[in-house]
Scaffold this motif. Structure first.
Motif, PDB file in Angstrom:
ATOM      1  N   ILE A 125       0.865  -1.184   0.000  1.00  0.00           N
ATOM      2  CA  ILE A 125       0.000   0.000   0.000  1.00  0.00           C
ATOM      3  C   ILE A 125       0.904   1.237   0.000  1.00  0.00           C
ATOM      4  O   ILE A 125       1.465   1.604   1.032  1.00  0.00           O
ATOM      5  N   PRO A 126       1.090   1.884  -1.167  1.00  0.00           N
ATOM      6  CA  PRO A 126       1.975   3.042  -1.215  1.00  0.00           C
ATOM      7  C   PRO A 126       1.272   4.287  -0.696  1.00  0.00           C
ATOM      8  O   PRO A 126       0.044   4.365  -0.715  1.00  0.00           O
ATOM      9  N   GLY A 127       2.052   5.247  -0.230  1.00  0.00           N
ATOM     10  CA  GLY A 127       1.449   6.496   0.227  1.00  0.00           C
ATOM     11  C   GLY A 127       2.449   7.310   1.013  1.00  0.00           C
ATOM     12  O   GLY A 127       3.587   6.887   1.220  1.00  0.00           O
ATOM     13  N   SER A 128       2.021   8.497   1.430  1.00  0.00           N
ATOM     14  CA  SER A 128       2.913   9.328   2.221  1.00  0.00           C
ATOM     15  C   SER A 128       2.907   8.811   3.654  1.00  0.00           C
ATOM     16  O   SER A 128       1.910   8.274   4.142  1.00  0.00           O
ATOM     17  N   THR A 129       4.025   8.967   4.314  1.00  0.00           N
ATOM     18  CA  THR A 129       4.158   8.458   5.669  1.00  0.00           C
ATOM     19  C   THR A 129       3.171   9.141   6.620  1.00  0.00           C
ATOM     20  O   THR A 129       2.628   8.512   7.513  1.00  0.00           O
ATOM     21  N   GLY A 130       2.920  10.439   6.400  1.00  0.00           N
ATOM     22  CA  GLY A 130       1.953  11.153   7.228  1.00  0.00           C
ATOM     23  C   GLY A 130       0.568  10.535   7.131  1.00  0.00           C
ATOM     24  O   GLY A 130      -0.131  10.345   8.111  1.00  0.00           O
ATOM     25  N   LYS A 131       0.180  10.208   5.885  1.00  0.00           N
ATOM     26  CA  LYS A 131      -1.144   9.626   5.670  1.00  0.00           C
ATOM     27  C   LYS A 131      -1.217   8.226   6.272  1.00  0.00           C
ATOM     28  O   LYS A 131      -2.192   7.867   6.913  1.00  0.00           O
ATOM     29  N   HIS A 132      -0.183   7.445   6.054  1.00  0.00           N
ATOM     30  CA  HIS A 132      -0.163   6.096   6.630  1.00  0.00           C
ATOM     31  C   HIS A 132      -0.272   6.164   8.147  1.00  0.00           C
ATOM     32  O   HIS A 132      -0.997   5.388   8.759  1.00  0.00           O
ATOM     33  N   PHE A 133       0.459   7.128   8.722  1.00  0.00           N
ATOM     34  CA  PHE A 133       0.433   7.285  10.176  1.00  0.00           C
ATOM     35  C   PHE A 133      -1.001   7.524  10.660  1.00  0.00           C
ATOM     36  O   PHE A 133      -1.490   6.850  11.561  1.00  0.00           O
ATOM     37  N   ALA A 134      -1.684   8.476  10.008  1.00  0.00           N
ATOM     38  CA  ALA A 134      -3.057   8.781  10.414  1.00  0.00           C
ATOM     39  C   ALA A 134      -3.959   7.549  10.240  1.00  0.00           C
ATOM     40  O   ALA A 134      -4.820   7.270  11.074  1.00  0.00           O
ATOM     41  N   GLN A 135      -3.742   6.808   9.153  1.00  0.00           N
ATOM     42  CA  GLN A 135      -4.572   5.627   8.907  1.00  0.00           C
ATOM     43  C   GLN A 135      -4.318   4.540   9.947  1.00  0.00           C
ATOM     44  O   GLN A 135      -5.257   3.897  10.419  1.00  0.00           O
ATOM     45  N   ILE A 136      -3.048   4.357  10.323  1.00  0.00           N
ATOM     46  CA  ILE A 136      -2.729   3.331  11.320  1.00  0.00           C
ATOM     47  C   ILE A 136      -3.354   3.713  12.659  1.00  0.00           C
ATOM     48  O   ILE A 136      -3.907   2.874  13.367  1.00  0.00           O
ATOM     49  N   MET A 137      -3.314   5.018  12.974  1.00  0.00           N
ATOM     50  CA  MET A 137      -3.943   5.485  14.208  1.00  0.00           C
ATOM     51  C   MET A 137      -5.432   5.173  14.218  1.00  0.00           C
ATOM     52  O   MET A 137      -6.038   4.969  15.261  1.00  0.00           O
ATOM     53  N   GLN A 138      -6.026   5.163  13.028  1.00  0.00           N
ATOM     54  CA  GLN A 138      -7.464   4.889  12.928  1.00  0.00           C
ATOM     55  C   GLN A 138      -7.737   3.404  12.715  1.00  0.00           C
ATOM     56  O   GLN A 138      -8.835   3.015  12.342  1.00  0.00           O
ATOM     57  N   GLY A 139      -6.716   2.583  12.914  1.00  0.00           N
ATOM     58  CA  GLY A 139      -6.945   1.142  12.854  1.00  0.00           C
ATOM     59  C   GLY A 139      -6.858   0.520  11.484  1.00  0.00           C
ATOM     60  O   GLY A 139      -7.489  -0.503  11.229  1.00  0.00           O
TER      61      GLY A 139
END
Lengths: 254, 226
Positions: free
Chosen positions: A59-73
């Protein structure tokens, strides 16, 4: 009545052969990958899948976006970030398996122009100011952008160039600005020049290390999973490090 | 809550929306008028082109613009050959992108309004000796007023909310091309959620107020008409 097996014996043989090859404990692994590492990841996945029998979904993407997504489960098993801050932040919040975090690659910043002879070996073109737009990644959230800002600040040019610096959302966009000729030159990741084989064309200056803090990219395991541990071990293996180097990154000192 | 750069971005956004809307009203009116009245067989082709930005991902449009406007692209090299400069990363470039991107939101309401006027009032005016220009300005335009209002507000609101096109061709230069949706995106990416909340709330209020105005006035216009 149609016999589904009629005339299809070779296919079935192939399927059975594949089933035989596949490991009984093969898993599917979801890996969130920083966009700058995507090409290296492609080679990594091919080799890892061949060796381990696991399937990897990238799943490619910016690290900031991935971070927010991981925080949201978000259902990712492994996180390959573009910096140290985000994996560290996740670790603080207990969302990373303890002891799984490590630096997998060190990014290099290159001042690049597709025009031959435009960028000199000392980067003096920046001081000359004979250009209209300089592209960098956004220093607010992209590690390669922050490094570019550090270099410009170290050269005492940051203030003068405001208004001529165009900021891409991430390093890929900064690269695109330069490649399309919209910006005359830009700070891009060395790995990007490797990807496209454009290194031979155009002109470039590899900024010296003393001008910016090293761009450490960290990986972390988010969920306990056999395939996840195996994948992280593969990245640190000789084969993994070789791939990382071949894409223009440095590897961390052992 | 809002920093100076946020306010700059907000001002820039409103200026971009205003300029784009004005250009669209001026250029969209003759186009919509023609589309509403023509009996040309292939009119549907042009209508499809006008509607394209409705379904096209903005990043597609932005990418094409970037490639076309770039100094190696056809338009960019033409500009440089003529002694001008490429329009990427400039306010003018954003205006071009916005005009294309918001076109259906202006042209379609205008076309519908002109169609609703019908041929009859114009024919009557013609029998009374009004010239074509006269008929357009004193009969068609006043009757299509609600359409103009809807077109202006939708074009404006849609440009305020634009993101993908600006992201591709803007270059995020504070005070020049950093519009409010980009500033908001930066805050979210940099985990500055406080400022992100504030900017989001402002955008929500602007959009909602504009839409309320459209619907309220549409109702009033409908009440007035026979």
């Amino acid at each position: 009545m149609v016999n589904p097996f009629k005339n299809s014996n070779p296919h079935w043989a192939a399927v059975i052969f594949c089933l035989f090859l596949a490991r009984a404990d093969a898993e599917e692994l979801q890996v969130a990958v920083a966009s700058n590492f995507i090409s290296a990841m492609g080679s990594m996945v091919v080799e890892f899948e061949a060796v381990s029998g696991h399937r990897v979904r990238v799943i490619p993407g910016s690290t900031g976006k991935h971070f927010a997504q991981i925080m949201q489960g978000a259902p990712y098993d492994v996180f390959l970030a573009a910096d140290v801050r985000r994996p560290e932040e996740l670790e603080k919040r207990g969302m990373v398996l303890l002891g799984s975090r490590f630096t997998y690659a060190v990014g290099k910043l290159v001042l690049w122009s597709p025009r031959p002879g435009f960028v000199d070996a000392e980067g003096a073109v920046l001081k000359g100011g004979n250009f209209r737009f300089l592209a960098i990644a956004n220093p607010l959230h992209a590690p390669y952008g922050r490094a570019a800002r550090e270099i410009l600040q170290a050269m005492d040019l940051w203030g003068n160039l405001t208004g001529r610096i165009v900021r891409g959302e991430n390093i890929s966009q900064a690269f695109q600005y330069v490649k399309s000729g919209n910006a005359d030159l830009g700070f891009v990741a060395r790995s990007q020049l490797h990807d496209l084989g454009v290194a031979s064309k155009g002109s470039q200056w590899e900024a010296p290390h003393r001008l910016y803090a090293p761009i450490l990219q960290q990986a972390a395991l988010l969920k306990e999973k056999v395939s996840g541990r195996e994948f992280l071990a593969f990245i640190r293996s000789e084969a993994g490090l070789k791939i990382i180097c071949s894409y223009g990154y440095d590897v961390p000192d052992p | 809550m809002l920093s100076a750069s946020d306010l700059t971005a907000l001002g820039l956004t409103l200026r971009l929306a205003l300029v784009s809307t004005l250009i669209l009203l001026v250029t969209g009116t003759p186009l919509a008028w023609w589309l509403a009245r023509t009996r040309w067989r292939y009119k549907f082709l042009l209508e499809a082109v006008v509607a394209l930005p409705l379904v096209l991902p903005p990043t597609v449009l932005g990418f094409y613009l970037l490639v076309v406007l770039g100094s190696r692209g056809p338009l960019g090299s033409l500009m440089e050959w003529l002694g001008g400069r490429s329009l990427a990363f400039t306010f003018s470039g954003l205006v071009i992108g916005s005009v294309i991107y918001s076109m259906p939101f202006v042209v379609q309401p205008l076309q519908n309004a002109f169609s609703a006027v019908g041929r009859r009032p114009l024919e009557v005016a013609a029998t009374l000796g009004a010239s074509p220009l006269d008929r357009f300005f004193t009969v068609a335009l006043p009757l299509a007023k609600p359409g103009f209002f809807t077109a202006a507000v939708l074009g404006f609101a849609h440009t305020v909310g634009e993101f993908g096109v600006v992201l591709m061709i803007g270059g995020n230069i504070p005070g020049k091309t950093q519009v409010v949706s980009i500033a908001l995106y930066d805050h979210v990416e940099a985990l500055q959620y406080g400022q992100a909340y504030a900017l989001s709330a402002i955008l929500l209020i602007i959009s909602f107020t504009l839409l309320v105005a459209v619907y309220a006035l549409n109702r009033r216009f409908q009440g007035v008409q026979p």
